[in-house]
Design an enzyme around this catalytic site. Structure first.
Site, PDB file in Angstrom:
ATOM      1  N   GLY A  37       0.811  -1.225   0.000  1.00 26.95           N
ATOM      2  CA  GLY A  37       0.000   0.000   0.000  1.00 26.95           C
ATOM      3  C   GLY A  37       0.840   1.269   0.000  1.00 26.95           C
TER       4      GLY A  37
ATOM      5  N   GLU B 109      10.426   3.633   5.434  1.00 23.46           N
ATOM      6  CA  GLU B 109      10.447   2.157   5.352  1.00 23.46           C
ATOM      7  C   GLU B 109      11.847   1.658   5.715  1.00 23.46           C
ATOM      8  OE1 GLU B 109       8.339  -0.668   4.460  1.00 23.46           O
ATOM      9  OE2 GLU B 109      10.210  -1.608   5.094  1.00 23.46           O
TER      10      GLU B 109
ATOM     11  N   VAL C 228       9.339   4.185  11.771  1.00 24.18           N
ATOM     12  CA  VAL C 228       8.647   5.225  12.524  1.00 24.18           C
ATOM     13  C   VAL C 228       8.436   4.700  13.943  1.00 24.18           C
ATOM     14  CG1 VAL C 228       6.354   4.505  11.723  1.00 24.18           C
ATOM     15  CG2 VAL C 228       6.688   6.809  12.600  1.00 24.18           C
TER      16      VAL C 228
ATOM     17  N   CYS D 128      -4.833 -12.352   4.035  1.00 23.23           N
ATOM     18  CA  CYS D 128      -5.152 -13.435   3.109  1.00 23.23           C
ATOM     19  C   CYS D 128      -5.727 -14.641   3.835  1.00 23.23           C
ATOM     20  CB  CYS D 128      -3.956 -13.859   2.269  1.00 23.23           C
ATOM     21  SG  CYS D 128      -4.485 -14.810   0.838  1.00 23.23           S
TER      22      CYS D 128
ATOM     23  N   ASP E 183      -3.475  -3.524   5.407  1.00 18.70           N
ATOM     24  CA  ASP E 183      -3.630  -4.425   6.547  1.00 18.70           C
ATOM     25  C   ASP E 183      -3.699  -3.718   7.895  1.00 18.70           C
ATOM     26  OD1 ASP E 183      -3.366  -6.324   4.573  1.00 18.70           O
ATOM     27  OD2 ASP E 183      -1.415  -7.079   5.235  1.00 18.70           O
TER      28      ASP E 183
ATOM     29  N   LYS F 247      -8.102  -8.781   4.613  1.00 20.07           N
ATOM     30  CA  LYS F 247      -6.852  -8.059   4.346  1.00 20.07           C
ATOM     31  C   LYS F 247      -6.039  -8.741   3.245  1.00 20.07           C
ATOM     32  CE  LYS F 247      -6.635  -6.653   9.231  1.00 20.07           C
ATOM     33  NZ  LYS F 247      -7.038  -5.249   9.057  1.00 20.07           N
ATOM     34  N   THR F 248      -6.003  -8.113   2.047  1.00 19.84           N
ATOM     35  CA  THR F 248      -5.254  -8.684   0.922  1.00 19.84           C
ATOM     36  C   THR F 248      -4.628  -7.574   0.070  1.00 19.84           C
ATOM     37  OG1 THR F 248      -7.136  -8.584  -0.611  1.00 19.84           O
ATOM     38  CG2 THR F 248      -6.916 -10.598   0.695  1.00 19.84           C
ATOM     39  N   ALA F 249      -3.685  -7.968  -0.793  1.00 25.72           N
ATOM     40  CA  ALA F 249      -3.112  -7.032  -1.758  1.00 25.72           C
ATOM     41  C   ALA F 249      -4.170  -6.611  -2.776  1.00 25.72           C
ATOM     42  CB  ALA F 249      -1.920  -7.667  -2.465  1.00 25.72           C
TER      43      ALA F 249
ATOM     44  N   CYS G 103      -9.288 -13.421  -2.985  1.00 23.64           N
ATOM     45  CA  CYS G 103      -8.395 -14.444  -2.473  1.00 23.64           C
ATOM     46  C   CYS G 103      -8.324 -15.574  -3.488  1.00 23.64           C
ATOM     47  CB  CYS G 103      -8.944 -14.945  -1.141  1.00 23.64           C
ATOM     48  SG  CYS G 103      -7.791 -15.989  -0.274  1.00 23.64           S
TER      49      CYS G 103
HETATM   50  P1  FAD Z   1       2.679  -4.812   3.779  1.00 20.46           P
HETATM   51  O1  FAD Z   1       2.772  -5.074   2.321  1.00 20.46           O
HETATM   52  O2  FAD Z   1       2.945  -5.940   4.697  1.00 20.46           O
HETATM   53  O3  FAD Z   1       3.657  -3.599   4.096  1.00 20.46           O
HETATM   54  C1  FAD Z   1       3.847  -3.041   5.363  1.00 20.46           C
HETATM   55  C2  FAD Z   1       5.190  -2.337   5.371  1.00 20.46           C
HETATM   56  O4  FAD Z   1       5.319  -1.531   6.537  1.00 20.46           O
HETATM   57  C3  FAD Z   1       6.382  -3.289   5.359  1.00 20.46           C
HETATM   58  O5  FAD Z   1       7.210  -2.996   4.273  1.00 20.46           O
HETATM   59  C4  FAD Z   1       7.057  -3.046   6.696  1.00 20.46           C
HETATM   60  O6  FAD Z   1       8.465  -3.174   6.626  1.00 20.46           O
HETATM   61  C5  FAD Z   1       6.648  -1.620   6.983  1.00 20.46           C
HETATM   62  N1  FAD Z   1       6.700  -1.260   8.404  1.00 20.46           N
HETATM   63  C6  FAD Z   1       6.263  -1.973   9.474  1.00 20.46           C
HETATM   64  N2  FAD Z   1       6.493  -1.309  10.617  1.00 20.46           N
HETATM   65  C7  FAD Z   1       7.072  -0.131  10.272  1.00 20.46           C
HETATM   66  C8  FAD Z   1       7.519   0.996  11.015  1.00 20.46           C
HETATM   67  N3  FAD Z   1       7.436   1.046  12.347  1.00 20.46           N
HETATM   68  N4  FAD Z   1       8.039   2.046  10.331  1.00 20.46           N
HETATM   69  C9  FAD Z   1       8.119   2.018   8.975  1.00 20.46           C
HETATM   70  N5  FAD Z   1       7.715   0.975   8.228  1.00 20.46           N
HETATM   71  C10 FAD Z   1       7.193  -0.090   8.867  1.00 20.46           C
HETATM   72  N6  FAD Z   1      -2.937 -10.920  -0.953  1.00 20.46           N
HETATM   73  C11 FAD Z   1      -3.615 -11.098  -2.123  1.00 20.46           C
HETATM   74  O7  FAD Z   1      -4.209 -10.156  -2.636  1.00 20.46           O
HETATM   75  N7  FAD Z   1      -3.649 -12.308  -2.768  1.00 20.46           N
HETATM   76  C12 FAD Z   1      -2.996 -13.370  -2.255  1.00 20.46           C
HETATM   77  O8  FAD Z   1      -3.025 -14.453  -2.865  1.00 20.46           O
HETATM   78  C13 FAD Z   1      -2.266 -13.228  -1.021  1.00 20.46           C
HETATM   79  N8  FAD Z   1      -1.607 -14.278  -0.479  1.00 20.46           N
HETATM   80  C14 FAD Z   1      -0.825 -14.083   0.644  1.00 20.46           C
HETATM   81  C15 FAD Z   1      -0.107 -15.161   1.131  1.00 20.46           C
HETATM   82  C16 FAD Z   1       0.744 -15.003   2.232  1.00 20.46           C
HETATM   83  C17 FAD Z   1       1.524 -16.194   2.735  1.00 20.46           C
HETATM   84  C18 FAD Z   1       0.866 -13.720   2.837  1.00 20.46           C
HETATM   85  C19 FAD Z   1       1.812 -13.520   3.998  1.00 20.46           C
HETATM   86  C20 FAD Z   1       0.122 -12.650   2.368  1.00 20.46           C
HETATM   87  C21 FAD Z   1      -0.738 -12.822   1.272  1.00 20.46           C
HETATM   88  N9  FAD Z   1      -1.520 -11.769   0.763  1.00 20.46           N
HETATM   89  C22 FAD Z   1      -2.253 -11.946  -0.400  1.00 20.46           C
HETATM   90  C23 FAD Z   1      -1.686 -10.518   1.557  1.00 20.46           C
HETATM   91  C24 FAD Z   1      -0.878  -9.333   1.081  1.00 20.46           C
HETATM   92  O9  FAD Z   1       0.487  -9.664   0.980  1.00 20.46           O
HETATM   93  C25 FAD Z   1      -1.074  -8.185   2.072  1.00 20.46           C
HETATM   94  O10 FAD Z   1      -2.447  -7.988   2.319  1.00 20.46           O
HETATM   95  C26 FAD Z   1      -0.480  -6.884   1.535  1.00 20.46           C
HETATM   96  O11 FAD Z   1       0.918  -7.002   1.419  1.00 20.46           O
HETATM   97  C27 FAD Z   1      -0.863  -5.708   2.439  1.00 20.46           C
HETATM   98  O12 FAD Z   1      -0.191  -4.544   2.094  1.00 20.46           O
HETATM   99  P2  FAD Z   1       0.201  -3.477   3.222  1.00 20.46           P
HETATM  100  O13 FAD Z   1       0.869  -2.368   2.499  1.00 20.46           O
HETATM  101  O14 FAD Z   1      -0.975  -3.187   4.060  1.00 20.46           O
HETATM  102  O15 FAD Z   1       1.242  -4.254   4.158  1.00 20.46           O
HETATM  103  C1  UQ1 Z   2      -5.374  -8.153  -7.494  1.00 25.93           C
HETATM  104  O1  UQ1 Z   2      -5.657  -7.059  -7.971  1.00 25.93           O
HETATM  105  C2  UQ1 Z   2      -4.156  -8.314  -6.766  1.00 25.93           C
HETATM  106  O2  UQ1 Z   2      -3.307  -7.264  -6.606  1.00 25.93           O
HETATM  107  C3  UQ1 Z   2      -2.389  -7.073  -7.613  1.00 25.93           C
HETATM  108  C4  UQ1 Z   2      -3.849  -9.537  -6.185  1.00 25.93           C
HETATM  109  O3  UQ1 Z   2      -2.742  -9.599  -5.415  1.00 25.93           O
HETATM  110  C5  UQ1 Z   2      -1.812 -10.499  -5.650  1.00 25.93           C
HETATM  111  C6  UQ1 Z   2      -4.721 -10.664  -6.348  1.00 25.93           C
HETATM  112  O4  UQ1 Z   2      -4.431 -11.756  -5.842  1.00 25.93           O
HETATM  113  C7  UQ1 Z   2      -5.934 -10.516  -7.122  1.00 25.93           C
HETATM  114  C8  UQ1 Z   2      -6.798 -11.705  -7.324  1.00 25.93           C
HETATM  115  C9  UQ1 Z   2      -6.258  -9.275  -7.668  1.00 25.93           C
HETATM  116  C10 UQ1 Z   2      -7.547  -9.073  -8.437  1.00 25.93           C
HETATM  117  C11 UQ1 Z   2      -7.318  -9.030  -9.908  1.00 25.93           C
HETATM  118  C12 UQ1 Z   2      -8.043  -9.638 -10.843  1.00 25.93           C
HETATM  119  C13 UQ1 Z   2      -7.657  -9.490 -12.284  1.00 25.93           C
HETATM  120  C14 UQ1 Z   2      -9.204 -10.503 -10.541  1.00 25.93           C
END
Ligand code: FAD
Ligand code: UQ1
Length: 410
Positions: free
Chosen positions: A14, A35, A78, A161, A296, A304-306, A339
């Site tokens: 994010g 970061e 931070v 996830c 997240d 909570k997902t990407a 997911c």
């Molecule tokens: P993150 O990407 O985790 O980033 C948080 C960042 O904050 C990190 O870089 C960290 O270093 C930083 N940070 C933490 N504390 C501090 C601090 N005090 N100061 C500065 N920086 C800090 N999502 C999907 O969409 N599809 C999937 O199939 C999927 N499968 C997954 C499978 C696994 C095994 C895992 C672990 C995750 C999966 N996800 C999936 C979830 C996805 O990875 C997360 O939801 C996504 O990365 C969330 O983004 P974010 O930016 O909120 O957090």
């Molecule tokens: C998505 O947009 C995304 O972020 C790039 C993911 O993270 C890895 C996903 O797993 C999924 C399913 C999407 C949704 C995208 C489509 C094309 C259904």
């Protein structure tokens, strides 16, 4: 003291996506991202890494490489956020003020909440796809498995996830069938939840898969202790307070308890649960109008997902644009999340849904059916969409495409 128009906390999925979008909005020199990590990981790939289908190195790039060019990278953690004075403090001793703050700190893995962990990971036969340090241990345990119980856990907290804890079970089952070990394996999924999956349409499909592959699902079982030297996992039975059950294992996959980032505690930015308290439609903070959240770390009541971050990034871009012009935010986030439930080395059930748990499918097919094309999408296309689309602020989720895909279909 440094000042930026926009400060982003966290350079994960994010944070980088919003950094790229804010650079376009206000110019690179007016944006800073805080970061500490040298490396940025595409975490969704770790499901496949744990099953031996991808490598850890394929899942990572240097943070320098994903930082939007020209944006200031503050390479530190931070330590304190002071929203009343529009200031954040870093571990490196910097004091940085902002006009607008975007919080994208992700969540915290709490292996420490399970007795015997994280030390237990020093033993073999135990792994966890959720962290860099333990994901390859899953694959080792799977390869070394000969016979006995293979146990998979799901904790009693929100997780990122929600499908990942069971994806590795399906992949392990497939691997054992491929290698002829399956007849000697007893595969057990112990989940804290009262359901297999939160959305009925996909839960129904998954229950069929579980039955047809002879997988044992125990609901309301919560992992509280690992005795790694004895290969025992202790679960509490959530509906019978005080009662526990010990499972011997030949392989254990741990999904750890998860919680909000520690730095939010006492910042006056958090809700009762400790999550960043944002408006669920606009992603603007509930009290501080120049603070926003994504991903997240937020209170957003969706899974909570990407994929959710992608959809949120488009809404948040719009919300901030409006707030910067002193106008009311107008675009609403519908809770979209997705997911890709990997059900074997060849197939995926692509769950997509909104705040109401209503399926919100992109493709004009029944996505609760196991699909090979969706596996290809998950394994080969999604990483490209992540690195080149989402992180560059160019991918705001499939919403607009869904409408096109369904033209004339309904
Ligand atoms: P993150 O990407 O985790 O980033 C948080 C960042 O904050 C990190 O870089 C960290 O270093 C930083 N940070 C933490 N504390 C501090 C601090 N005090 N100061 C500065 N920086 C800090 N999502 C999907 O969409 N599809 C999937 O199939 C999927 N499968 C997954 C499978 C696994 C095994 C895992 C672990 C995750 C999966 N996800 C999936 C979830 C996805 O990875 C997360 O939801 C996504 O990365 C969330 O983004 P974010 O930016 O909120 O957090
Ligand atoms: C998505 O947009 C995304 O972020 C790039 C993911 O993270 C890895 C996903 O797993 C999924 C399913 C999407 C949704 C995208 C489509 C094309 C259904």
């Amino acid at each position: 003291k440094e000042h930026y128009k926009v400060v982003v906390l966290g350079g994960g999925c994010g944070g980088i996506a919003m950094g790229a979008r804010m650079k376009r909005k206000v110019g690179a020199e007016h944006v800073a991202i805080v970061e500490p990590s040298e490396m940025h990981y595409y975490q969704p790939m770790w499901t496949l890494v744990g099953a031996g289908a991808k490598t850890v190195s394929a899942s990572g790039r240097s943070t320098a490489n994903v930082m939007p060019s020209g944006v200031k990278w503050v390479k530190s953690k931070v330590m304190k956020i002071d929203p009343k004075n529009n200031t954040v403090f870093t571990e490196s001793g910097k004091e940085i003020s902002y006009d607008y703050l975007i919080v994208a700190l992700g969540l915290r893995l709490r292996y420490d909440k399970i007795k015997g962990l994280p030390e237990g990971f020093e033993h073999p036969k135990i792994g966890s796809n959720y962290s860099l340090a333990t994901v390859e241990k899953t694959w080792k345990a799977l390869q070394n498995f000969k016979q006995g119980n293979a146990v998979f856990s799901y904790p009693n907290t929100p997780v990122k996830c929600g499908g990942a804890p069971q994806k590795i079970m399906y992949l392990s089952d497939s691997y054992m069938r491929k290698t002829g070990k399956r007849p000697k394996a007893n595969i057990i999924y112990n989940t804290s939840l009262p359901v297999l999956f939160g959305v009925k349409k996909y839960a129904d499909a998954l229950w069929e898969i579980v039955k047809s592959r002879d997988l044992n699902v125990n609901l309301r079982h919560n992992l509280i202790e690992v005795r790694a030297d004895k290969q025992e996992a202790v679960f509490e039975i959530l509906d019978k307070p005080g009662e526990t059950k010990v499972f011997e294992y030949e392989m254990l996959h741990v999904t750890p308890p998860m919680g909000p980032p520690a730095v939010l505690k006492g910042s006056s930015l958090e809700d009762e649960g400790g999550w960043l308290n944002v408006n669920k439609d606009t992603l603007q903070h509930m009290t501080y109008t120049n603070v926003f959240g994504i991903g997240d770390c937020t209170s957003l009541p969706t899974s909570k997902t990407a994929a959710a971050v992608a959809a949120q990034s488009a809404v948040l871009d719009r919300t901030i644009t409006k707030v910067m012009k002193n106008e009311k935010p107008d675009k609403k986030y519908d809770g979209y999340t997705s997911c890709p439930l990997v059900t074997s080395y060849k197939t995926v059930v692509l769950a997509e849904f909104d705040y109401n748990g209503q399926p919100l499918e992109t493709f004009p097919v029944d996505q609760s059916k196991e699909s090979r094309i969706m596996y290809h999408m998950k394994a080969d296309l999604m990483p490209q969409l992540y690195w080149h689309g989402l992180l560059r602020g160019l991918w705001g989720g499939p919403g607009p495409y869904r409408k096109i895909m369904h033209l004339g279909m309904k």
